[in-house]
Design a protein around this motif. Structure first.
Motif, short mmCIF file in Angstrom:
data_model
loop_
_atom_site.label_atom_id
_atom_site.label_comp_id
_atom_site.label_asym_id
_atom_site.label_seq_id
_atom_site.Cartn_x
_atom_site.Cartn_y
_atom_site.Cartn_z
N TRP A 276 0.85 -1.20 0.00
CA TRP A 276 0.00 0.00 0.00
C TRP A 276 0.88 1.23 0.00
O TRP A 276 1.67 1.46 0.91
CB TRP A 276 -0.91 0.02 1.22
CG TRP A 276 -1.66 1.32 1.38
CD1 TRP A 276 -2.34 2.00 0.41
CD2 TRP A 276 -1.77 2.09 2.58
NE1 TRP A 276 -2.88 3.15 0.93
CE2 TRP A 276 -2.56 3.24 2.26
CE3 TRP A 276 -1.30 1.93 3.88
CZ2 TRP A 276 -2.87 4.22 3.21
CZ3 TRP A 276 -1.62 2.90 4.83
CH2 TRP A 276 -2.39 4.03 4.49
N SER A 277 0.76 2.02 -1.06
CA SER A 277 1.48 3.28 -1.20
C SER A 277 0.61 4.19 -2.06
O SER A 277 0.44 3.94 -3.26
CB SER A 277 2.85 3.05 -1.86
OG SER A 277 3.53 4.27 -2.04
N PRO A 278 -0.03 5.22 -1.49
CA PRO A 278 -1.08 5.98 -2.18
C PRO A 278 -0.71 6.68 -3.49
O PRO A 278 -1.54 6.71 -4.41
CB PRO A 278 -1.52 7.00 -1.12
CG PRO A 278 -1.22 6.34 0.18
CD PRO A 278 0.06 5.58 -0.06
N PRO A 279 0.49 7.25 -3.66
CA PRO A 279 0.76 7.96 -4.92
C PRO A 279 0.72 7.02 -6.14
O PRO A 279 1.32 5.94 -6.11
CB PRO A 279 2.17 8.53 -4.72
CG PRO A 279 2.31 8.64 -3.23
CD PRO A 279 1.59 7.44 -2.69
N LEU A 280 0.01 7.45 -7.18
CA LEU A 280 -0.18 6.62 -8.36
C LEU A 280 0.70 7.09 -9.52
O LEU A 280 1.04 8.26 -9.63
CB LEU A 280 -1.64 6.67 -8.81
CG LEU A 280 -2.71 6.37 -7.76
CD1 LEU A 280 -4.10 6.45 -8.39
CD2 LEU A 280 -2.47 5.02 -7.11
N ASP A 281 1.02 6.14 -10.41
CA ASP A 281 1.78 6.49 -11.61
C ASP A 281 0.81 6.87 -12.73
O ASP A 281 -0.42 6.96 -12.54
CB ASP A 281 2.70 5.35 -12.03
CG ASP A 281 1.95 4.06 -12.36
OD1 ASP A 281 0.74 4.10 -12.66
OD2 ASP A 281 2.59 2.98 -12.31
N ALA A 282 1.34 7.09 -13.94
CA ALA A 282 0.52 7.53 -15.06
C ALA A 282 -0.52 6.50 -15.48
O ALA A 282 -1.53 6.83 -16.11
CB ALA A 282 1.41 7.89 -16.25
N ASP A 283 -0.30 5.23 -15.15
CA ASP A 283 -1.25 4.18 -15.49
C ASP A 283 -2.34 3.99 -14.44
O ASP A 283 -3.23 3.16 -14.61
CB ASP A 283 -0.51 2.85 -15.69
CG ASP A 283 0.40 2.87 -16.90
OD1 ASP A 283 -0.09 3.16 -18.00
OD2 ASP A 283 1.61 2.60 -16.73
N GLY A 284 -2.25 4.73 -13.33
CA GLY A 284 -3.23 4.60 -12.27
C GLY A 284 -2.90 3.53 -11.26
O GLY A 284 -3.73 3.18 -10.41
N ASN A 285 -1.68 2.97 -11.34
CA ASN A 285 -1.22 1.99 -10.38
C ASN A 285 -0.29 2.65 -9.35
O ASN A 285 0.31 3.69 -9.63
CB ASN A 285 -0.46 0.85 -11.08
CG ASN A 285 -1.34 0.10 -12.06
OD1 ASN A 285 -2.49 -0.22 -11.76
ND2 ASN A 285 -0.81 -0.18 -13.24
N SER A 286 -0.17 2.06 -8.18
CA SER A 286 0.70 2.60 -7.15
C SER A 286 2.15 2.64 -7.63
O SER A 286 2.74 1.60 -7.95
CB SER A 286 0.60 1.74 -5.88
OG SER A 286 1.59 2.12 -4.95
N ALA A 287 2.73 3.84 -7.67
CA ALA A 287 4.12 3.98 -8.14
C ALA A 287 5.07 3.23 -7.20
O ALA A 287 5.95 2.47 -7.64
CB ALA A 287 4.51 5.45 -8.22
N GLY A 288 4.88 3.43 -5.90
CA GLY A 288 5.73 2.74 -4.94
C GLY A 288 5.42 1.26 -4.84
O GLY A 288 6.32 0.44 -4.65
N GLY A 289 4.14 0.92 -5.00
CA GLY A 289 3.75 -0.48 -4.93
C GLY A 289 4.35 -1.32 -6.04
O GLY A 289 4.86 -2.43 -5.80
N VAL A 290 4.31 -0.81 -7.25
CA VAL A 290 4.86 -1.54 -8.40
C VAL A 290 6.38 -1.68 -8.24
O VAL A 290 6.94 -2.75 -8.48
CB VAL A 290 4.51 -0.82 -9.72
CG1 VAL A 290 5.29 -1.41 -10.89
CG2 VAL A 290 3.01 -0.93 -9.99
N ALA A 291 7.03 -0.60 -7.84
CA ALA A 291 8.49 -0.66 -7.68
C ALA A 291 8.88 -1.65 -6.58
O ALA A 291 9.84 -2.41 -6.73
CB ALA A 291 9.03 0.73 -7.35
N ALA A 292 8.14 -1.65 -5.48
CA ALA A 292 8.44 -2.57 -4.38
C ALA A 292 8.20 -4.01 -4.80
O ALA A 292 9.00 -4.91 -4.48
CB ALA A 292 7.59 -2.22 -3.17
N LEU A 293 7.11 -4.26 -5.52
CA LEU A 293 6.83 -5.61 -6.00
C LEU A 293 7.93 -6.09 -6.95
O LEU A 293 8.37 -7.24 -6.87
CB LEU A 293 5.49 -5.64 -6.74
CG LEU A 293 4.23 -5.83 -5.91
CD1 LEU A 293 3.00 -5.74 -6.81
CD2 LEU A 293 4.25 -7.16 -5.17
N GLU A 294 8.35 -5.21 -7.83
CA GLU A 294 9.39 -5.58 -8.79
C GLU A 294 10.68 -5.97 -8.07
O GLU A 294 11.31 -6.99 -8.40
CB GLU A 294 9.65 -4.45 -9.77
CG GLU A 294 10.67 -4.79 -10.83
CD GLU A 294 10.82 -3.70 -11.89
OE1 GLU A 294 11.40 -4.00 -12.96
OE2 GLU A 294 10.36 -2.57 -11.66
#
Length: 306
Positions: free
Chosen positions: A277-295
């Motif tokens: 859970w990380s509120p700021p979203l990227d241009a695609d509407g997904n969590s910017a921090g969440g995607v980076a952390a998952l990766e």
């Protein structure tokens, strides 16, 4: 002689490293303003949890803070429907889309048949059919989350009202669905249930634990039949992250579902589930921090379906 690091300790180390990566990446995103109640959430919030089928629950940050799971609820609503009707796919497609998650034009082109259950038209149909079977789609979704995660889960009426007032697009989608005969219940009833469903609040710990049944096919964890689990994970991989699904599959290699509240849940079949859970979203509407952390976590832990 140095002690060997346990697998649990290793996963915790990976989790902490991934969280650092996610926090840094969150600074590139923006908290959603589409739903006024969500715009007040602090962009600095960050929580991450990993649950394994062996019974481990590893956490970091604000993983015990409830957040608005929004479209992550679509996953659990679909599973609640499939529990009761494994053939519910006859009402909604399962293919990917490049038209956006709230496209009215695509719905018209397909004569009112939603492309998949994770775009908004598909989620509205799932909610409608779950209402038909249970009388209360919100409670059916909450019960699945609570039963699997063992936590108290509620829908936030303030967030639901905020979404009801601000969301005209879903009202338009519901009218198109009704025009094509795809809704069993009244438009206002379906919308009220859908908004309350999106307003469900849960912690990253609860979401990760609740999603474990999609990773664990053993008898004691049985929530869905094997065919339904396989299909849900496949559609998650193709469509759970909307227009970025292909990019997420390429970069991370895990079935995943996001929500504009900043939550992302991902499944590693046979091993476990992770929620960020990380509120700021990227241009695609997904969590910017969440995607980076998952990766980063998937890279370090070697989690990938490929």
């Amino acid at each position: 002689m140095a002690r060997l690091e346990t697998r649990t300790a290793q996963l915790q180390r990976y989790l902490d490293a991934a969280a650092d990566c996610g926090r840094a990446a969150s600074e590139t995103g923006r908290v959603s303003s589409r739903i006024p109640a969500l715009s007040a959430v602090s962009p600095e919030k960050f929580g991450m949890a990993v649950a394994t089928i062996d019974g481990d629950l590893l956490t970091t940050g604000d993983s015990a803070d409830p957040f608005s799971i929004q479209s992550v609820a679509k996953l659990f609503a679909l599973c609640a429907l499939l529990q009761r009707n494994p053939s519910a796919w006859e009402h909604v497609g399962w293919g990917p889309t490049d038209s956006g998650y709230s496209s009215v034009a695509e719905l018209e082109r397909s004569q009112g048949r939603p492309r998949n259950p994770f775009v908004n038209p598909g989620a509205l149909v799932v909610t409608d059919r779950l209402m038909e079977l249970t009388g209360d789609a919100v409670m059916a979704t909450i019960e699945l989350l609570g039963a699997c995660g063992g936590a108290t889960i509620v829908s936030d009426p303030h967030v639901a009202l905020s979404e009801t007032i601000a969301d005209h697009r879903n009202a338009a989608i519901a009218h198109v669905l009704a025009e094509h005969g795809k809704l069993v219940n009244g438009i206002d009833e379906v919308l009220a249930q859908y908004f309350a469903q999106c307003a469900i609040a849960a912690t990253a710990e609860a979401v990760a634990t609740s999603a474990l049944f999609l990773a664990d096919r053993s008898a004691h964890a049985r929530v869905l039949d094997d065919a339904s689990i396989r299909r849900v994970n496949a559609v998650l991989l193709m469509s759970g992250m909307y227009g970025a699904a292909g990019d997420i599959a390429y970069r991370i290699g895990l079935p995943a579902k996001s929500g504009i509240g900043g939550g992302v849940v991902a499944i590693m079949p046979g091993i476990g589930a992770v929620c960020v859970w990380s509120p700021p979203l990227d241009a695609d509407g997904n969590s910017a921090g969440g995607v980076a952390a998952l990766e980063e976590f998937a890279r370090l832990a070697g989690w990938s379906v490929f």
